[in-house]
Motif scaffolding. Structure first.
Motif, mmCIF file in Angstrom:
data_model
loop_
_atom_site.group_PDB
_atom_site.id
_atom_site.type_symbol
_atom_site.label_atom_id
_atom_site.label_comp_id
_atom_site.label_asym_id
_atom_site.label_seq_id
_atom_site.Cartn_x
_atom_site.Cartn_y
_atom_site.Cartn_z
ATOM 1 N N ILE A 465 0.837 -1.207 0.000
ATOM 2 C CA ILE A 465 0.000 0.000 0.000
ATOM 3 C C ILE A 465 0.868 1.252 0.000
ATOM 4 O O ILE A 465 0.602 2.220 -0.736
ATOM 5 N N ALA A 466 1.937 1.235 0.807
ATOM 6 C CA ALA A 466 2.827 2.397 0.879
ATOM 7 C C ALA A 466 3.569 2.624 -0.431
ATOM 8 O O ALA A 466 3.808 3.767 -0.841
ATOM 9 N N ALA A 467 3.933 1.530 -1.097
ATOM 10 C CA ALA A 467 4.702 1.643 -2.342
ATOM 11 C C ALA A 467 3.815 1.884 -3.562
ATOM 12 O O ALA A 467 4.330 2.197 -4.643
ATOM 13 N N GLY A 468 2.502 1.736 -3.387
ATOM 14 C CA GLY A 468 1.574 1.818 -4.517
ATOM 15 C C GLY A 468 1.756 3.013 -5.429
ATOM 16 O O GLY A 468 1.903 2.862 -6.657
ATOM 17 N N PRO A 469 1.769 4.242 -4.894
ATOM 18 C CA PRO A 469 1.856 5.415 -5.772
ATOM 19 C C PRO A 469 3.101 5.451 -6.659
ATOM 20 O O PRO A 469 3.072 5.993 -7.761
ATOM 21 N N SER A 470 4.217 4.892 -6.165
ATOM 22 C CA SER A 470 5.469 4.959 -6.952
ATOM 23 C C SER A 470 5.794 3.639 -7.646
ATOM 24 O O SER A 470 6.827 3.542 -8.319
ATOM 25 N N PHE A 471 4.931 2.626 -7.495
ATOM 26 C CA PHE A 471 5.248 1.299 -8.006
ATOM 27 C C PHE A 471 5.357 1.275 -9.525
ATOM 28 O O PHE A 471 6.313 0.723 -10.086
ATOM 29 N N VAL A 472 4.391 1.843 -10.210
ATOM 30 C CA VAL A 472 4.372 1.807 -11.680
ATOM 31 C C VAL A 472 5.589 2.526 -12.247
ATOM 32 O O VAL A 472 6.249 2.045 -13.179
ATOM 33 N N THR A 473 5.901 3.693 -11.665
ATOM 34 C CA THR A 473 7.086 4.440 -12.122
ATOM 35 C C THR A 473 8.353 3.616 -11.929
ATOM 36 O O THR A 473 9.213 3.536 -12.819
ATOM 37 N N GLY A 474 8.448 2.981 -10.757
ATOM 38 C CA GLY A 474 9.618 2.141 -10.483
ATOM 39 C C GLY A 474 9.716 0.966 -11.420
ATOM 40 O O GLY A 474 10.816 0.587 -11.846
ATOM 41 N N LEU A 475 8.574 0.366 -11.756
ATOM 42 C CA LEU A 475 8.565 -0.786 -12.662
ATOM 43 C C LEU A 475 9.062 -0.386 -14.044
ATOM 44 O O LEU A 475 9.790 -1.140 -14.704
ATOM 45 N N LYS A 476 8.696 0.804 -14.493
ATOM 46 C CA LYS A 476 9.163 1.289 -15.796
ATOM 47 C C LYS A 476 10.677 1.502 -15.787
ATOM 48 O O LYS A 476 11.360 1.265 -16.788
ATOM 49 N N GLU A 477 11.194 1.925 -14.638
ATOM 50 C CA GLU A 477 12.642 2.199 -14.553
ATOM 51 C C GLU A 477 13.468 0.913 -14.596
ATOM 52 O O GLU A 477 14.499 0.855 -15.259
ATOM 53 N N VAL A 478 13.032 -0.134 -13.871
ATOM 54 C CA VAL A 478 13.833 -1.365 -13.831
ATOM 55 C C VAL A 478 13.628 -2.202 -15.080
ATOM 56 O O VAL A 478 14.542 -2.891 -15.537
ATOM 57 N N GLY A 479 12.403 -2.181 -15.649
ATOM 58 C CA GLY A 479 12.141 -2.853 -16.906
ATOM 59 C C GLY A 479 12.273 -4.366 -16.863
ATOM 60 O O GLY A 479 12.467 -4.981 -15.812
ATOM 61 N N LEU A 480 12.199 -4.970 -18.042
ATOM 62 C CA LEU A 480 12.263 -6.420 -18.194
ATOM 63 C C LEU A 480 13.628 -6.976 -17.820
ATOM 64 O O LEU A 480 13.748 -8.130 -17.405
ATOM 65 N N SER A 481 14.652 -6.145 -17.941
ATOM 66 C CA SER A 481 16.011 -6.631 -17.665
ATOM 67 C C SER A 481 16.138 -7.158 -16.242
ATOM 68 O O SER A 481 16.889 -8.101 -15.981
ATOM 69 N N LEU A 482 15.379 -6.579 -15.308
ATOM 70 C CA LEU A 482 15.459 -7.032 -13.924
ATOM 71 C C LEU A 482 14.952 -8.461 -13.776
ATOM 72 O O LEU A 482 15.476 -9.232 -12.966
ATOM 73 N N PHE A 483 13.957 -8.821 -14.567
ATOM 74 C CA PHE A 483 13.463 -10.201 -14.518
ATOM 75 C C PHE A 483 14.563 -11.175 -14.927
ATOM 76 O O PHE A 483 14.758 -12.212 -14.286
ATOM 77 N N VAL A 484 15.285 -10.834 -15.996
ATOM 78 C CA VAL A 484 16.380 -11.691 -16.468
ATOM 79 C C VAL A 484 17.484 -11.759 -15.428
ATOM 80 O O VAL A 484 18.014 -12.838 -15.119
ATOM 81 N N VAL A 485 17.840 -10.603 -14.859
ATOM 82 C CA VAL A 485 18.869 -10.577 -13.820
ATOM 83 C C VAL A 485 18.434 -11.414 -12.622
ATOM 84 O O VAL A 485 19.216 -12.187 -12.048
ATOM 85 N N GLY A 486 17.153 -11.282 -12.230
ATOM 86 C CA GLY A 486 16.630 -12.056 -11.114
ATOM 87 C C GLY A 486 16.717 -13.549 -11.361
ATOM 88 O O GLY A 486 17.052 -14.319 -10.453
ATOM 89 N N ALA A 487 16.431 -13.964 -12.610
ATOM 90 C CA ALA A 487 16.514 -15.392 -12.953
ATOM 91 C C ALA A 487 17.945 -15.893 -12.808
ATOM 92 O O ALA A 487 18.186 -17.008 -12.311
#
Length: 564
Positions: A465-487
């Motif tokens: 809930i606290a992260a909600g307002p900035s979540f979408v912006t943050g997701l755009k910044e990290v992008g798909l590359s973070l998923f690959v890095v996480g894997a």
């Protein structure tokens, strides 16, 4: 709808329960064998609810997180300290090395990709599926000498990175260990054969009965009418039980009806043709005795006697360190069967050579009188109760939090475990104390589930809930590359762990798989491994490494913030 939204803003506690309701509900859905899981579902629902700009006080989040961490430590405490003994040290060393690889992998990729402190912590939390890192890292960020705006930005980026990397962290771990794991250990057929060989080695010898495996094999009571000529002239109860034992069938005569009268059983009682007897024991042994004894009879009166299932905590002063076979051989175990053994909440296979540890919960079954007598010899009778020792819980979290709040300054940076790290350590110590002195500090399993799951998910709901307002912006910044890095950060420690287990520590393949899953605290992967190798033996390597992994991976939430 506008009225509901206003109520959620004015009464943020309702927003938390809305998040829990939807998160737990969504977490139940599966696509094939995959599901988001409760924690991720609650986080994502919290993010959506957070779009309404709901403000929730920090103390709520902290209280539930401390309850969760204490429960984690309490659960694994006995195994954590047991692992420090000589026979557990190799597994402790393995888990520690694997946890270091997990930390270094997350740190190296975070530096390579230029992630900030929050993104690095989220990467560690999601890729290693250790949700508690979110809270521990947040506490550590709050201690840094940076502006409040920077702290808020970093803390809000943690759940973004966590959500992106958690999906492969959980599903990928199960797939890697169950599919790739056996191949790295010599091939699936070889691993299956090795597991069968280990079962045979631990479960039978010239003096030991076959292994007692839990799944699908409960203890049962069945009645038969004797028609076998072997009983002509009469046979004592002890003779029948000895004969069955020689056939590797651990069965007991519990009741006898002779000439229409139900009589008390004793070893010297003579059994004759047409007597009706009740046998107790493993279901697969009892079923089929009509082929030898005589036909089964459905006699409600003969089978109407008190039987009891009783959980017993084994203590250091009783039978800790003894094998299942040795315990079964005790006179007080006559008529009593071991139904299951739980270690750190994990069921372990009941094989003849399985060693029982202090703090293990052994569930025994038999007639009420026999079970009560055996339980007193085995350890502390932990009767089902709905009462939690809140004096114990409250004191533990208070002491742990105070110790965790102590800090030292290095280069102007305050270093401390934080109250959350202190609560975890207190849980470990208090859980260990409970295994040594089980007369106090009881937390029933349902209560432990509430502290663990509700505590964590309440915390995660507030984070989302606290992260909600900035979540979408943050997701755009990290992008798909973070998923690959996480894997990659998920896969590297698992592969390194399997190779270390095989070549460096030379663990048995079953233990190698269990230890690797345990060090990464991925219980779902343990189930997938057991299905793949068709054996429960990997659980024997899970508990010690699970305790160590749970502790170190949470502490890494502090370390990665300081490293970045």
């Amino acid at each position: 709808m506008e009225w509901i939204i206003n109520q959620l803003r004015e009464r943020p506690e309702l927003a938390i329960f809305l998040t829990l309701f939807l998160g737990f509900w969504i977490g139940k859905f599966k696509i094939g064998k995959f599901s988001l899981g409760t924690v991720t579902s609650v986080l994502l629902v919290g993010v959506v609810v957070g779009q309404l700009n709901i403000t929730i006080g920090e103390p709520i989040k902290a209280v539930f997180f401390l309850l969760f961490l204490f429960a984690v430590g309490y659960k694994v405490g006995p195994q954590f300290f047991r692992g420090l003994k000589k026979d557990g040290l190799p597994q402790v060393a393995f888990a520690a090395l694997m946890c270091v690889v997990s930390l270094v992998s997350a740190w190296a990729f975070a530096k390579l990709m230029g992630y900030n402190v929050g993104e690095a912590a989220g990467l560690l939390a999601g890729s290693q599926t250790i949700s508690a890192v979110i809270g521990v890292a947040s506490d550590t960020i709050n201690q840094l000498s940076i502006t409040s705006a920077q702290k808020a930005s970093y803390i809000n980026s943690i759940p973004v990175a966590y959500a992106v990397t958690y999906i492969f962290g959980t599903a990928g771990s199960a797939w890697l260990l169950a599919s790739l794991g056996p191949k790295l250990l010599g091939g699936i057929e070889k691993v299956k054969a090795d597991c069968r060989e280990l079962e045979a080695k631990m479960g039978s010898s010239e003096s030991d009965e076959p292994g007692f495996m839990v799944a699908g094999r409960p203890v049962t009571f069945r009645a038969y009418r004797i028609t076998n000529d072997w009983f002509k002239g009469g046979k004592q109860v002890s003779e029948l039980e000895d004969y069955l034992s020689q056939q590797n069938k651990r069965l007991f005569v519990e009741r006898v009806r002779q000439n229409g009268v139900i009589r008390e059983v004793n070893p010297a009682m003579l059994l004759s043709l047409n007597d009706e007897i009740v046998l107790s024991g493993r279901r697969e042994f009892v079923i089929g005795e009509e082929d030898w004894l005589g036909p089964e009879v459905l006699d409600a009166q003969l089978l109407d006697f008190p039987a009891e299932i009783l959980p017993v905590m084994v203590t250091r002063r009783t039978f800790a360190g003894e094998t299942v076979s040795s315990i079964r051989a005790q006179k007080f175990m006559h008529g009593v069967s071991i139904r299951n053994i739980k270690r750190a909440g994990i069921r372990i296979p009941i094989l003849a050579q399985t060693v029982v540890d202090a703090g293990d919960m052994v569930e025994i079954v038999g007639t009420k009188q026999e079970v009560e007598a055996a339980a007193k010899q085995l350890g502390y009778i932990d009767r089902p109760t709905n009462q939690t020792d809140m004096i114990f819980v409250g004191l533990g979290i208070l002491v742990g939090g105070l110790v965790g709040a102590l800090s030292i300054h290095l280069g102007g940076i305050p270093l401390c475990l934080s109250t959350s790290g202190g609560a975890l350590i207190a849980g470990l110590v208090f859980g260990w104390l409970r295994s040594k002195h089980p007369t106090f500090g009881g937390i029933p399993e349902p209560s432990l589930w509430v502290l663990n799951n509700v505590g964590l998910n309440m915390f995660i709901a507030v984070v989302g809930i606290a992260a909600g307002p900035s979540f979408v912006t943050g997701l755009k910044e990290v992008g798909l590359s973070l998923f690959v890095v996480g894997a990659l950060v998920t896969a590297i420690p698992l592969i390194a762990g399997l190779l270390m287990a095989r070549y460096l520590f030379k663990f048995h393949p079953a233990l190698a798989l269990g230890c690797t899953a345990g060090a990464r605290t991925t219980t779902a992967a343990l189930g997938a491994i057991q299905d793949a190798v068709e054996s429960e033996t990997p659980a024997l390597g899970y508990t010690v490494t699970y305790a160590v992994g749970n502790t170190l991976l949470i502490i890494w939430g502090v370390i990665i913030v300081l490293l970045i």
